[in-house]
Design an enzyme around this catalytic site. Sequence first.
Site, PDB file in Angstrom:
ATOM      1  N   ARG A 131      14.864  15.223  13.623  1.00 25.16           N
ATOM      2  CA  ARG A 131      14.763  15.153  12.165  1.00 25.16           C
ATOM      3  C   ARG A 131      14.801  16.534  11.507  1.00 25.16           C
ATOM      4  O   ARG A 131      15.144  16.656  10.338  1.00 25.16           O
ATOM      5  CB  ARG A 131      13.486  14.412  11.769  1.00 25.16           C
ATOM      6  CG  ARG A 131      12.240  15.155  12.171  1.00 25.16           C
ATOM      7  CD  ARG A 131      10.977  14.444  11.763  1.00 25.16           C
ATOM      8  NE  ARG A 131       9.834  15.235  12.177  1.00 25.16           N
ATOM      9  CZ  ARG A 131       9.272  15.160  13.359  1.00 25.16           C
ATOM     10  NH1 ARG A 131       9.740  14.320  14.260  1.00 25.16           N
ATOM     11  NH2 ARG A 131       8.235  15.915  13.674  1.00 25.16           N
ATOM     12  N   LYS A 157       7.506  25.917  17.701  1.00 25.19           N
ATOM     13  CA  LYS A 157       8.643  25.010  17.533  1.00 25.19           C
ATOM     14  C   LYS A 157       8.944  24.785  16.048  1.00 25.19           C
ATOM     15  O   LYS A 157      10.104  24.823  15.618  1.00 25.19           O
ATOM     16  CB  LYS A 157       8.317  23.678  18.215  1.00 25.19           C
ATOM     17  CG  LYS A 157       9.193  22.481  17.811  1.00 25.19           C
ATOM     18  CD  LYS A 157       8.641  21.210  18.427  1.00 25.19           C
ATOM     19  CE  LYS A 157       9.386  19.978  17.978  1.00 25.19           C
ATOM     20  NZ  LYS A 157       9.122  19.610  16.581  1.00 25.19           N
ATOM     21  N   ASN A 158       7.902  24.554  15.250  1.00 22.46           N
ATOM     22  CA  ASN A 158       8.113  24.203  13.848  1.00 22.46           C
ATOM     23  C   ASN A 158       8.497  25.398  12.980  1.00 22.46           C
ATOM     24  O   ASN A 158       8.806  25.226  11.803  1.00 22.46           O
ATOM     25  CB  ASN A 158       6.857  23.525  13.285  1.00 22.46           C
ATOM     26  CG  ASN A 158       6.644  22.155  13.901  1.00 22.46           C
ATOM     27  OD1 ASN A 158       7.597  21.483  14.299  1.00 22.46           O
ATOM     28  ND2 ASN A 158       5.392  21.727  13.986  1.00 22.46           N
ATOM     29  N   ASP A 161      -0.180  16.986  14.000  1.00 20.86           N
ATOM     30  CA  ASP A 161       0.353  17.109  15.361  1.00 20.86           C
ATOM     31  C   ASP A 161      -0.757  17.213  16.408  1.00 20.86           C
ATOM     32  O   ASP A 161      -0.549  16.872  17.572  1.00 20.86           O
ATOM     33  CB  ASP A 161       1.254  18.351  15.479  1.00 20.86           C
ATOM     34  CG  ASP A 161       2.654  18.100  14.934  1.00 20.86           C
ATOM     35  OD1 ASP A 161       2.935  16.972  14.492  1.00 20.86           O
ATOM     36  OD2 ASP A 161       3.480  19.032  14.956  1.00 20.86           O
ATOM     37  N   ASP A 167      11.192  11.673  16.251  1.00 20.38           N
ATOM     38  CA  ASP A 167      10.099  10.860  16.787  1.00 20.38           C
ATOM     39  C   ASP A 167       9.988   9.520  16.077  1.00 20.38           C
ATOM     40  O   ASP A 167      10.423   9.354  14.938  1.00 20.38           O
ATOM     41  CB  ASP A 167       8.754  11.589  16.598  1.00 20.38           C
ATOM     42  CG  ASP A 167       8.617  12.773  17.528  1.00 20.38           C
ATOM     43  OD1 ASP A 167       9.307  12.796  18.549  1.00 20.38           O
ATOM     44  OD2 ASP A 167       7.813  13.669  17.202  1.00 20.38           O
TER      45      ASP A 167
END
Length: 418
Positions: free
Chosen positions: A95, A25-26, A307, A119
């Site tokens: 974000r 995802k990142n 995370d 978040d």
Amino acid sequence: MIVEKHIVIEGNHQLNGDIKIKGAKNAVLKQMVLPLLASGKYEISNVPNITDVTYMREVLSYLGIKSSFEDSTLIIDSPEDIGIETPYELVQKMRASIVILGPLLARKGKAMIAFPGGDQLGPRPVQMHLDALEKMGANFHLEHGVLIGETDGLKGVEINLPYASVGATENTLLAAVLAEGKTVIENAAREPEIVDIVKMLKNMGAQISGEGTSEITIEGVPSLNPTNHDVVGDRVVAGTFIAAIASTNGSGSIIGINASTLPMEIKKFQEIGININIDDNSLTIESTNKYSAIELSTLPFPGVATDLQPIFGAALLKAEGTSIITENVYDQRFQWIPEVQRMGSNIQTGWQHAMIKGVKSLSGAPVNSTDIRTGASLIVAALQAEGESQITGVDHIDRGYEDIVSSLDSIGAVIEYN
């Protein structure tokens, strides 16, 4: 009355089997932004079907960039002329959308973006991004909640980041590839996702060296070209499934992950007492009968990823002894703790520390997810608890995990959406 979608888990069932994970995802959220730098057609594969990818597609669409998504492959078509503004209703969802700032300034000379949401993890300062871009020749001002950036042309400079921020490194990197001259980012973030973003940028024609180290050098080029890319495996998802399998005393393999992307996490799982065998593109987990408490601190890569802190916490709830977790990155990353306390865990917190005293058993309870990783940690806790748990706030989990319910069901979890 509207009933919120939730996940129901009957705990205490052993998980056994193999799970194949998708791209990080990142990494992919930033790679989806690279078509802002050059027009043409891009194909990005190994893309997870998560809500954040949908949100970023909406951002790109607003900027005039079309995309299609099928079978884990994202096709992006970037036109010659793109927009420069993203509205609050899109940016507030995520974000990561702040990363469009650098490439828009590099290609268009102007960007208008609402302050990012995402978040509930406390302040994630944008100032580092702005300071770096200002040093390269951009000017910023705020109007009615919209950040407006303009430049007559970005110039290569030496930038020393006060903290090894992933976001600030990415925004500076994406601006510098088309800037005039050489940019050096000192104290750059070293995360594997940045290395993967650079890999795609190099395939586009960018001149970059030093990725994966604390000093990245970028020689600006006049233009870039479209490319195809296969996204690196998601180390956080891999860590989540390691914890899930081990917490139920199961065994199995995580396929699609390179062990070099989570070296300290593997070491810490092994310290707990989990046997992990490493292959080229997979990790094999074998549980043991006894798990021990550990001390763990989150740090930028190659340290333990913030995370994964809630995931480790959930894996330690029944470990023998007292574990100490120190959170050095985000000050509100302990939101999972009040929820697992409802299950009977024994945890005390003070400032950035959590002390987890292992308990003999946990009992299922109704709990709520406030962010992506809190949600994942609650799933790990519920899997090892006696009885049934209901987890609300599922929308957060869907932002970072591709159908985690089906994945866990496939290896023996008693889990369903309700």
